[in-house]
Design a protein around this motif. Structure first.
Motif, PDB file in Angstrom:
ATOM      1  N   TYR A  88       5.052  11.095   0.730  1.00 39.25           N
ATOM      2  CA  TYR A  88       4.471  11.776  -0.433  1.00 39.25           C
ATOM      3  C   TYR A  88       3.428  10.879  -1.110  1.00 39.25           C
ATOM      4  O   TYR A  88       2.288  11.285  -1.329  1.00 39.25           O
ATOM      5  CB  TYR A  88       5.578  12.162  -1.418  1.00 39.25           C
ATOM      6  CG  TYR A  88       5.069  12.560  -2.779  1.00 39.25           C
ATOM      7  CD1 TYR A  88       4.602  13.848  -3.011  1.00 39.25           C
ATOM      8  CD2 TYR A  88       5.031  11.644  -3.825  1.00 39.25           C
ATOM      9  CE1 TYR A  88       4.105  14.212  -4.257  1.00 39.25           C
ATOM     10  CE2 TYR A  88       4.548  11.996  -5.069  1.00 39.25           C
ATOM     11  CZ  TYR A  88       4.089  13.277  -5.283  1.00 39.25           C
ATOM     12  OH  TYR A  88       3.584  13.627  -6.506  1.00 39.25           O
ATOM     13  N   HIS A  89       3.818   9.648  -1.423  1.00 42.20           N
ATOM     14  CA  HIS A  89       2.893   8.758  -2.130  1.00 42.20           C
ATOM     15  C   HIS A  89       1.731   8.338  -1.238  1.00 42.20           C
ATOM     16  O   HIS A  89       0.589   8.240  -1.711  1.00 42.20           O
ATOM     17  CB  HIS A  89       3.636   7.538  -2.681  1.00 42.20           C
ATOM     18  CG  HIS A  89       4.490   7.876  -3.857  1.00 42.20           C
ATOM     19  ND1 HIS A  89       3.965   8.150  -5.104  1.00 42.20           N
ATOM     20  CD2 HIS A  89       5.831   8.033  -3.973  1.00 42.20           C
ATOM     21  CE1 HIS A  89       4.945   8.444  -5.941  1.00 42.20           C
ATOM     22  NE2 HIS A  89       6.092   8.382  -5.278  1.00 42.20           N
ATOM     23  N   ALA A  90       2.002   8.111   0.037  1.00 38.85           N
ATOM     24  CA  ALA A  90       0.926   7.697   0.947  1.00 38.85           C
ATOM     25  C   ALA A  90      -0.124   8.800   1.066  1.00 38.85           C
ATOM     26  O   ALA A  90      -1.328   8.537   0.987  1.00 38.85           O
ATOM     27  CB  ALA A  90       1.524   7.361   2.320  1.00 38.85           C
ATOM     28  N   LEU A  91       0.333  10.048   1.243  1.00 31.72           N
ATOM     29  CA  LEU A  91      -0.608  11.164   1.425  1.00 31.72           C
ATOM     30  C   LEU A  91      -1.331  11.486   0.117  1.00 31.72           C
ATOM     31  O   LEU A  91      -2.517  11.807   0.108  1.00 31.72           O
ATOM     32  CB  LEU A  91       0.132  12.397   1.960  1.00 31.72           C
ATOM     33  CG  LEU A  91       0.745  12.220   3.368  1.00 31.72           C
ATOM     34  CD1 LEU A  91       1.615  13.413   3.743  1.00 31.72           C
ATOM     35  CD2 LEU A  91      -0.353  12.010   4.418  1.00 31.72           C
ATOM     36  N   THR A 111      -3.090  17.174  -1.215  1.00 33.48           N
ATOM     37  CA  THR A 111      -2.118  17.932  -1.987  1.00 33.48           C
ATOM     38  C   THR A 111      -0.798  17.876  -1.228  1.00 33.48           C
ATOM     39  O   THR A 111      -0.753  18.184  -0.035  1.00 33.48           O
ATOM     40  CB  THR A 111      -2.580  19.391  -2.127  1.00 33.48           C
ATOM     41  OG1 THR A 111      -3.816  19.397  -2.829  1.00 33.48           O
ATOM     42  CG2 THR A 111      -1.551  20.226  -2.871  1.00 33.48           C
ATOM     43  N   VAL A 112       0.284  17.480  -1.914  1.00 32.52           N
ATOM     44  CA  VAL A 112       1.553  17.263  -1.210  1.00 32.52           C
ATOM     45  C   VAL A 112       2.711  17.444  -2.184  1.00 32.52           C
ATOM     46  O   VAL A 112       2.577  17.195  -3.383  1.00 32.52           O
ATOM     47  CB  VAL A 112       1.560  15.857  -0.542  1.00 32.52           C
ATOM     48  CG1 VAL A 112       1.231  14.765  -1.535  1.00 32.52           C
ATOM     49  CG2 VAL A 112       2.867  15.556   0.166  1.00 32.52           C
ATOM     50  N   ALA A 113       3.837  17.950  -1.676  1.00 30.61           N
ATOM     51  CA  ALA A 113       5.041  18.089  -2.495  1.00 30.61           C
ATOM     52  C   ALA A 113       6.270  18.015  -1.594  1.00 30.61           C
ATOM     53  O   ALA A 113       6.171  18.116  -0.371  1.00 30.61           O
ATOM     54  CB  ALA A 113       5.020  19.410  -3.266  1.00 30.61           C
ATOM     55  N   VAL A 114       7.425  17.813  -2.255  1.00 31.30           N
ATOM     56  CA  VAL A 114       8.689  17.611  -1.538  1.00 31.30           C
ATOM     57  C   VAL A 114       9.607  18.800  -1.791  1.00 31.30           C
ATOM     58  O   VAL A 114       9.755  19.254  -2.932  1.00 31.30           O
ATOM     59  CB  VAL A 114       9.361  16.302  -2.003  1.00 31.30           C
ATOM     60  CG1 VAL A 114      10.731  16.126  -1.367  1.00 31.30           C
ATOM     61  CG2 VAL A 114       8.463  15.099  -1.701  1.00 31.30           C
ATOM     62  N   LEU A 115      10.248  19.299  -0.725  1.00 28.41           N
ATOM     63  CA  LEU A 115      11.149  20.445  -0.840  1.00 28.41           C
ATOM     64  C   LEU A 115      12.530  20.089  -0.292  1.00 28.41           C
ATOM     65  O   LEU A 115      12.650  19.475   0.769  1.00 28.41           O
ATOM     66  CB  LEU A 115      10.572  21.633  -0.046  1.00 28.41           C
ATOM     67  CG  LEU A 115      11.391  22.929  -0.037  1.00 28.41           C
ATOM     68  CD1 LEU A 115      11.506  23.520  -1.441  1.00 28.41           C
ATOM     69  CD2 LEU A 115      10.766  23.947   0.924  1.00 28.41           C
ATOM     70  N   CYS A 116      13.569  20.487  -1.060  1.00 26.14           N
ATOM     71  CA  CYS A 116      14.943  20.241  -0.609  1.00 26.14           C
ATOM     72  C   CYS A 116      15.801  21.396  -1.111  1.00 26.14           C
ATOM     73  O   CYS A 116      15.610  21.875  -2.236  1.00 26.14           O
ATOM     74  CB  CYS A 116      15.465  18.913  -1.162  1.00 26.14           C
ATOM     75  SG  CYS A 116      17.130  18.506  -0.603  1.00 26.14           S
ATOM     76  N   ALA A 117      16.746  21.851  -0.279  1.00 21.44           N
ATOM     77  CA  ALA A 117      17.597  22.981  -0.672  1.00 21.44           C
ATOM     78  C   ALA A 117      18.510  22.615  -1.840  1.00 21.44           C
ATOM     79  O   ALA A 117      18.921  23.483  -2.615  1.00 21.44           O
ATOM     80  CB  ALA A 117      18.428  23.444   0.528  1.00 21.44           C
ATOM     81  N   ASP A 118      18.847  21.320  -1.967  1.00 19.11           N
ATOM     82  CA  ASP A 118      19.725  20.872  -3.051  1.00 19.11           C
ATOM     83  C   ASP A 118      18.942  19.983  -4.012  1.00 19.11           C
ATOM     84  O   ASP A 118      17.917  19.410  -3.640  1.00 19.11           O
ATOM     85  CB  ASP A 118      20.910  20.097  -2.472  1.00 19.11           C
ATOM     86  CG  ASP A 118      21.835  20.995  -1.661  1.00 19.11           C
ATOM     87  OD1 ASP A 118      22.233  22.049  -2.194  1.00 19.11           O
ATOM     88  OD2 ASP A 118      22.144  20.658  -0.507  1.00 19.11           O
TER      89      ASP A 118
END
Lengths: 319, 319
Positions: free
Chosen positions: A40-43, A49-56
Motif C-alpha cells: 500500500y505505502h510503496a504503491l 491510487t490504492v486501498a486495502v480490503l479485508c472481510a474482517d
C-alpha cells in the motif's frame, strides 16, 4: 490454474497497474496486513491510487500501519491478494471483489493457484519476505513505515523468530528492516508483550485446573463452558493456551479439555516429538498430526479424563 | 583499571595462551555460558587445554553445549571472564581463581575494569556478539556446536530478539549462525518454550491475586511468603513474573507485591514509557528507572496497597 510468475514479471505488472485493490485474508494476522501495508505505502508513494480490503476488521493494534481501507472509493483496476492461501480464506463479505484476482503474492506451498498469476515462494517464512524482495528488486525506498509493515509480517509469522520456518534469510531481512528504520521496540511491545484481559482470564482458569499425571510427563487443563463465557474468551484466546501444558518442563503430553456449549468435551493434545499425539486421539475417534491432534468426547468429565489418560499411558510407554 | 584492548590484541593474547580457564558469572544465564561455551570449543579445536568455571551449577537445559567444567585438572595459565559485569558477580565459591583475571570479554558499559585487560563492546546486545566477532577475526571455523553456543547467548540476552538492545547487527549474526548450522528449532524449544513447574505455580498464584484499578490502567499481583515457599519458586521465577501485570492490554502501571520472609513487602513497579515508575517509588522511599522501579513497604497489606495506589493515581494523572 495460475500463471506462475517471477518477481520481475510481478513487478512490471504492478508498476503498470493503477487503482490497485490489495486484499487480505479473513481473520487477518500480522503477515497478511503487514504485506498489504507495505505494498500500500510503496504503491501510494509511486503516485498510484490504492486501498486495502479485508472481510474482517483490521485489529486496532495494527493502527500504526496507517492504511486506507477500501470502501468503494474507486473501481478496482488491478486486484492483488497477499498471504491468502486459498479462495475460501477471503470471506463471503467481500465475494464480489475476489472472483477474479489478478495477482496473488504468497508463501504457502499449498496455494492452489486461484489467481490469474501467482508469485509464490514456499521457502519464505512470511509473505512479507516475498514483498520485501519485490520492493528491493523495484528499487523502491523502504521507508520506516514500510519497514514497520514488513517487520510486522515477518516477526508475527515466525513467532518472533522462534518457529521452524525461520531461516538465515529471515534474520537478514530483519537486519535490513531495522537499518531502514523499523520501530523495533515499539513494535515488539505491541506484537509480543501485550495480552488481552480475556486471554489473562482464561490463563488463570487454565492454571487453576492444571493437573499433572504420570510423574509430571502429562499435564491437563480443563475449561468449563461457564468459565469460558465468564472470561469473555474468544476462540483465539483458547487456541493460544493449548500449548501451555505441553510447554511445562518435563511434560511430554499436554492436554486441553474445553467443554463445548452443547456439553461435549473438545480435546487438544500437544506432544513432544517422541510421543504420537495422533495415535492418542485416533483411538478416541479423533486425529491430527504427530505433535498436535484432537478429538471430541461425550459423557462425564471423569470418564473422558480416564479414557484420555489410558491412551496417554499407552503412548508414553511407546514413546 | 584494565588496559582497554581491541579484538586483534585480545586475539593475539588468547592464541598465545594455554591452560585457559573461562569463568562465568554466578547464577549463570545463556549469555555467560554460551560465550564461555563458544570460546571453550574454539580453543579446544585449536588444541589448547581449556575448561569452564562457574560458582553455581550450569542449568541442565544447556547440556547440549557439551562443556568440560573446571575441577582443578590443570593449573590455569590464562583466565578469561566472559559477560561478568563486576567482580562481585563471580561468587565467593570460586574466589581463589578470580583475584587476578587476565582478560574480561563483556558488553556491559558499566564494567569497572577489574581485569588486567578488557575487551568491551557496550553496543553489543550480548557478550556472545563480541565473542562471535573475535572468532570471525581469528578465522576460526564456526562449527555447529559453536554456533549453538553463540545463538544461545544472543537469543537469551535479547529475549529472542525482542529487547531494545537488539540491533541490525544482532540479526546479521543470527543469520550467520543459522548458516553455520545452529540448531534453531531445538534451541528455541529449549530456551523459550519451556517453563519450570515452579514458574507455572507462581504464575497461577499471581493470576489468582490479579486486581485491576483505575479502569484497567493499573494491574496488581500479590504473593504471600507462604505461597512463594509452597510454589518452590526461586528468585528467577519471581523476577520473571514482574513483567506480567504491565503486559496486559491497556495496563500502564503493573505492580508486583511480594511478601518477604521478614513480613515486609517488596514492590516492583513496571510502567509504559509515558508513566514514571521511579517517581511512584521515590515517594515511598524507593527508586529505580523510569519504566522499572521498586520499593519496600512495612505495615499491613491494605495500607501498603493504599499508599501505592495513591502514588499510581498521581503518576497516571501526570502521564
Amino acid at each position: 490454474m495460475s500463471e506462475i510468475i517471477d518477481i520481475t514479471t510481478a513487478l512490471s505488472r504492478l508498476l503498470k497497474a493503477d487503482r490497485v485493490l490489495l486484499i487480505c485474508h479473513k481473520n487477518p494476522d500480522g503477515d497478511t496486513i503487514g504485506s498489504a501495508g507495505a505494498l500500500y505505502h510503496a504503491l501510494k508513494n509511486l503516485g498510484k491510487t490504492v486501498a486495502v480490503l479485508c472481510a474482517d476488521p483490521i485489529p486496532a493494534r495494527y493502527a500504526y500501519m496507517d492504511l486506507t481501507l477500501y470502501t468503494g472509493q474507486f473501481t478496482p483496476g488491478y486486484t492483488v491478494a497477499v498471504d491468502v492461501a486459498g479462495i475460501q480464506l477471503f470471506g463471503d463479505a467481500i465475494a464480489e471483489y475476489t472472483k477474479d484476482i489478478d495477482l496473488c503474492i504468497d508463501h504457502h506451498p499449498s496455494n492452489p493457484g486461484y489467481a490469474r498469476s501467482l508469485l509464490l515462494d514456499g521457502e519464505a517464512a512470511a509473505a512479507a519476505e516475498v514483498v520485501y524482495e519485490l520492493l528491493v528488486k523495484a528499487g523502491i525506498e523502504i521507508t520506516p513505515t514500510i519497514a514497520d509493515c514488513l517487520y510486522t509480517g515477518i516477526s508475527t509469522d515466525t513467532g518472533c523468530f522462534k518457529f521452524s520456518s525461520t531461516t538465515a534469510r529471515t534474520h537478514e531481512i530483519a537486519a535490513k528492516l531495522i537499518g531502514a528504520g523499523a520501530h523495533l521496540v515499539s513494535l515488539n511491545g505491541i506484537l509480543f508483550e501485550s495480552k488481552s484481559r480475556s486471554r489473562i482470564a482464561i490463563e488463570r482458569i487454565a492454571l487453576e485446573s492444571l493437573e499433572y499425571s504420570f510423574d509430571g510427563r502429562c499435564a491437563t487443563i480443563f475449561l468449563t463452558k461457564e468459565q469460558i463465557a465468564q472470561a469473555g474468551a474468544e476462540t483465539i484466546d483458547i487456541e493460544g493456551i493449548t500449548s501451555l501444558p505441553r510447554n511445562i518442563e518435563g511434560v511430554e503430553v499436554g492436554i486441553t479439555i474445553r467443554q463445548q456449549p452443547t456439553g461435549s468435551y473438545k480435546v487438544s493434545v500437544r506432544t513432544v516429538p517422541s510421543v504420537d499425539a495422533a495415535a492418542i486421539c485416533a483411538h478416541l475417534g479423533g486425529g491430527g498430526h504427530r505433535q498436535a491432534a484432537g478429538c471430541e468426547l461425550l459423557g462425564s468429565l471423569d470418564n473422558a479424563k480416564a479414557a484420555l489418560l489410558a491412551e496417554v499411558e499407552q503412548a508414553l510407554c511407546k514413546g
